[in-house]
Design a protein around this motif. Structure first.
Motif, PDB file in Angstrom:
ATOM      1  N   LEU A  99       0.812  -1.226   0.000  1.00  0.00           N
ATOM      2  CA  LEU A  99       0.000   0.000   0.000  1.00  0.00           C
ATOM      3  C   LEU A  99       0.846   1.278   0.000  1.00  0.00           C
ATOM      4  N   LYS A 100       2.080   1.181   0.447  1.00  0.00           N
ATOM      5  CA  LYS A 100       2.979   2.353   0.456  1.00  0.00           C
ATOM      6  C   LYS A 100       3.513   2.675  -0.935  1.00  0.00           C
ATOM      7  N   GLY A 101       3.362   1.734  -1.869  1.00  0.00           N
ATOM      8  CA  GLY A 101       3.877   1.919  -3.223  1.00  0.00           C
ATOM      9  C   GLY A 101       2.974   2.804  -4.068  1.00  0.00           C
ATOM     10  N   PRO A 102       3.514   3.274  -5.187  1.00  0.00           N
ATOM     11  CA  PRO A 102       2.747   4.146  -6.085  1.00  0.00           C
ATOM     12  C   PRO A 102       1.840   3.329  -7.006  1.00  0.00           C
ATOM     13  N   HIS A 103       0.653   3.001  -6.536  1.00  0.00           N
ATOM     14  CA  HIS A 103      -0.273   2.196  -7.328  1.00  0.00           C
ATOM     15  C   HIS A 103      -1.433   3.061  -7.822  1.00  0.00           C
TER      16      HIS A 103
END
Length: 155
Positions: free
Chosen positions: A114-118
């Motif tokens: 969830l911390k990633g750029p999705h």
């Protein structure tokens, strides 16, 4: 007449007599990956692959901890293979006592993901997949009582 099957190797004899004999039966490279008031979770190697071992924390009370572990193992067996880490046995380890032996799932936690750029679409797809998996677990008569991002592994 039974044919003998030989497997070529690079050793001086040219053959391996028992290819399974070289695999370690005991767990090695045991590393603690999580500890709570109730449980300890370990990663260990055996038969050339990684496993997760989940046992009762030493301070949780041996009788209560072992009983809870047995119940968790029985519940894990109700969940179809491929939905989560497959539980295969309860084994007693020196220094840790009884532990559930489960497949090790390589990946990152949902919290890390969830911390990633999705994109919005990727997050929506992930939410859909999670509801599908939880639904499958519920249809087995199981309610996961500790569902949180740290307990979900994304492969």
């Amino acid at each position: 007449m039974e044919k003998e099957r030989n497997i070529r190797s690079a050793d001086s004899s040219g053959y391996i007599v028992d290819p399974v004999a070289s695999l370690q039966e005991d767990f090695t490279e045991i590393t603690e990956i999580h500890r709570s008031a109730r449980n300890v979770v370990l990663r260990a190697k055996r038969f050339g692959r990684w496993w997760v071992l989940k046992g009762a924390a030493p301070d949780s009370g041996l009788t209560e901890g072992a009983s809870a572990l047995r119940k968790e193992f029985e519940i894990a067996l109700m969940i179809p293979r491929g939905i989560g880490p497959n539980a295969s046995a309860i084994e007693t380890l020196p220094d840790y006592g009884p532990c559930i032996v489960m497949d090790y799932v390589e990946g990152i936690t949902l919290g890390e993901w969830l911390k990633g750029p999705h994109t919005r679409r990727q997050r929506s797809d992930m939410a859909y997949m999670l509801t599908e998996v939880v639904g499958k677990i519920h249809r087995c008569g199981v309610v996961h009582r500790d569902l949180k991002p740290e307990n979900i592994i994304i492969r």
